[in-house]
Design a protein around this motif. Sequence first.
Motif, PDB file in Angstrom:
ATOM      1  N   TYR A 151      -6.945 -16.978 -10.575  1.00 33.67           N
ATOM      2  CA  TYR A 151      -7.100 -16.850  -9.291  1.00 33.67           C
ATOM      3  C   TYR A 151      -5.701 -17.680  -8.725  1.00 33.67           C
ATOM      4  O   TYR A 151      -5.162 -17.038  -7.503  1.00 33.67           O
ATOM      5  CB  TYR A 151      -8.106 -17.850  -8.618  1.00 33.67           C
ATOM      6  CG  TYR A 151      -8.357 -17.930  -7.206  1.00 33.67           C
ATOM      7  CD1 TYR A 151      -8.801 -16.950  -6.404  1.00 33.67           C
ATOM      8  CD2 TYR A 151      -7.976 -19.317  -6.752  1.00 33.67           C
ATOM      9  CE1 TYR A 151      -8.994 -16.983  -4.997  1.00 33.67           C
ATOM     10  CE2 TYR A 151      -8.095 -19.330  -5.152  1.00 33.67           C
ATOM     11  CZ  TYR A 151      -8.426 -18.219  -4.443  1.00 33.67           C
ATOM     12  OH  TYR A 151      -8.474 -18.421  -3.229  1.00 33.67           O
ATOM     13  N   GLU A 152      -5.233 -18.708  -9.163  1.00 36.68           N
ATOM     14  CA  GLU A 152      -3.980 -19.501  -8.738  1.00 36.68           C
ATOM     15  C   GLU A 152      -2.778 -18.539  -8.905  1.00 36.68           C
ATOM     16  O   GLU A 152      -1.702 -19.039  -8.214  1.00 36.68           O
ATOM     17  CB  GLU A 152      -3.846 -20.902  -9.371  1.00 36.68           C
ATOM     18  CG  GLU A 152      -5.138 -21.840  -8.906  1.00 36.68           C
ATOM     19  CD  GLU A 152      -5.151 -23.178  -9.653  1.00 36.68           C
ATOM     20  OE1 GLU A 152      -4.522 -23.137 -10.869  1.00 36.68           O
ATOM     21  OE2 GLU A 152      -5.805 -24.016  -9.513  1.00 36.68           O
ATOM     22  N   ARG A 153      -2.723 -17.592 -10.061  1.00 35.44           N
ATOM     23  CA  ARG A 153      -1.490 -16.888  -9.938  1.00 35.44           C
ATOM     24  C   ARG A 153      -1.563 -15.785  -8.791  1.00 35.44           C
ATOM     25  O   ARG A 153      -0.485 -14.932  -8.609  1.00 35.44           O
ATOM     26  CB  ARG A 153      -1.739 -16.031 -11.394  1.00 35.44           C
ATOM     27  CG  ARG A 153      -1.374 -16.981 -12.346  1.00 35.44           C
ATOM     28  CD  ARG A 153      -1.028 -16.338 -13.670  1.00 35.44           C
ATOM     29  NE  ARG A 153      -2.133 -15.604 -14.189  1.00 35.44           N
ATOM     30  CZ  ARG A 153      -3.018 -15.829 -15.006  1.00 35.44           C
ATOM     31  NH1 ARG A 153      -3.091 -17.234 -15.692  1.00 35.44           N
ATOM     32  NH2 ARG A 153      -4.039 -15.146 -15.464  1.00 35.44           N
ATOM     33  N   LEU A 154      -2.727 -15.554  -7.902  1.00 34.67           N
ATOM     34  CA  LEU A 154      -2.574 -14.508  -7.040  1.00 34.67           C
ATOM     35  C   LEU A 154      -1.693 -15.127  -5.696  1.00 34.67           C
ATOM     36  O   LEU A 154      -1.413 -16.345  -5.508  1.00 34.67           O
ATOM     37  CB  LEU A 154      -4.086 -14.382  -6.489  1.00 34.67           C
ATOM     38  CG  LEU A 154      -5.003 -13.935  -7.204  1.00 34.67           C
ATOM     39  CD1 LEU A 154      -6.350 -13.779  -6.780  1.00 34.67           C
ATOM     40  CD2 LEU A 154      -4.551 -12.524  -7.729  1.00 34.67           C
ATOM     41  N   SER A 155      -1.242 -14.097  -4.778  1.00 37.04           N
ATOM     42  CA  SER A 155      -0.546 -14.271  -3.721  1.00 37.04           C
ATOM     43  C   SER A 155      -1.566 -14.761  -2.783  1.00 37.04           C
ATOM     44  O   SER A 155      -2.331 -14.533  -2.835  1.00 37.04           O
ATOM     45  CB  SER A 155       0.357 -13.147  -3.133  1.00 37.04           C
ATOM     46  OG  SER A 155      -0.700 -12.178  -2.875  1.00 37.04           O
TER      47      SER A 155
END
Length: 291
Positions: A151-155
């Motif tokens: 999730y933290e890698r999402l824009s």
Amino acid sequence: MTTQTNLRIEPLHKDFGARVTGIQLSGDLSERELAAVRELIDTHSVLCFPDQDMTDDKQLGFTRLLGEPEPNHVTIGATGVVNYFGTIGNVQDNGEKRGNDHAGTKYQTGNNMWHSDSSFRQLPSFVSILHAYEVPDEGGETAFVSERAAYERLSEAEKERLEPLNVLHDYVFSRSKVAPVDPNHAANMPPVTHKLVKTNPGNGRRNFFIGSHARSINGFTGIESRKLLDDLLERTTREEDIFTQRWRAGDTIIWDNRTTLHRGLGYDADRYRRRMRQTRVTGNEPGVIPS
């Protein structure tokens, strides 16, 4: 980590997971030790405790320290009997070894799909606790990934898109892909809806909540649902994002079902023995009622 104990912590993966020594898990932990374990769960999501002197009584005692034990859904669904343990592997309580062709062995191959335990229940599992008694010489590992790190890698735009979405989780949908589900069990497991994005109450960190039981997104067509859910799963389970536990007898693993997905890897049940005992702690984040 803020709670002072004698625990020794080693990372398992750059994004999540810790190997924890200096403690024996049982129903006799101090308040300080228990608080430390809870904090480690919130922080690391997957904890490996090697060389545990475990029994069913000790495991259930420890499970109760973390919360309300979750009844085994297969047993209660098919027979109505409340039992808090599941046996993972091909060795039964009486020592019988089941081979590759046994129906029970085939049914457990459903565990080889990426999933979060009991995401199909109105109250999904908080944690699962799995202790290894017998492990195969080859195969039988368990792989883990972090939905939090993914999730933290999402824009920011992607996070905004996911925020309002709700997902239908359905046990029969996922497990019927590998074996028939007992009709009584199926009737006891109606689909439930959960928010796609969840927040950890302990530290405020966020993750999405998907896996093999995630059937569809409310308000989306079937094609739209599968496209988004499959895309999120693919981006979560990249090779570099996986931690694989190569079990040794005596290992106890605790994993946070709120923030991780896991899958079992295959082994030759004709050739090897595998016996693990699992308990789960019921969560306190109920599903949502779609508007």
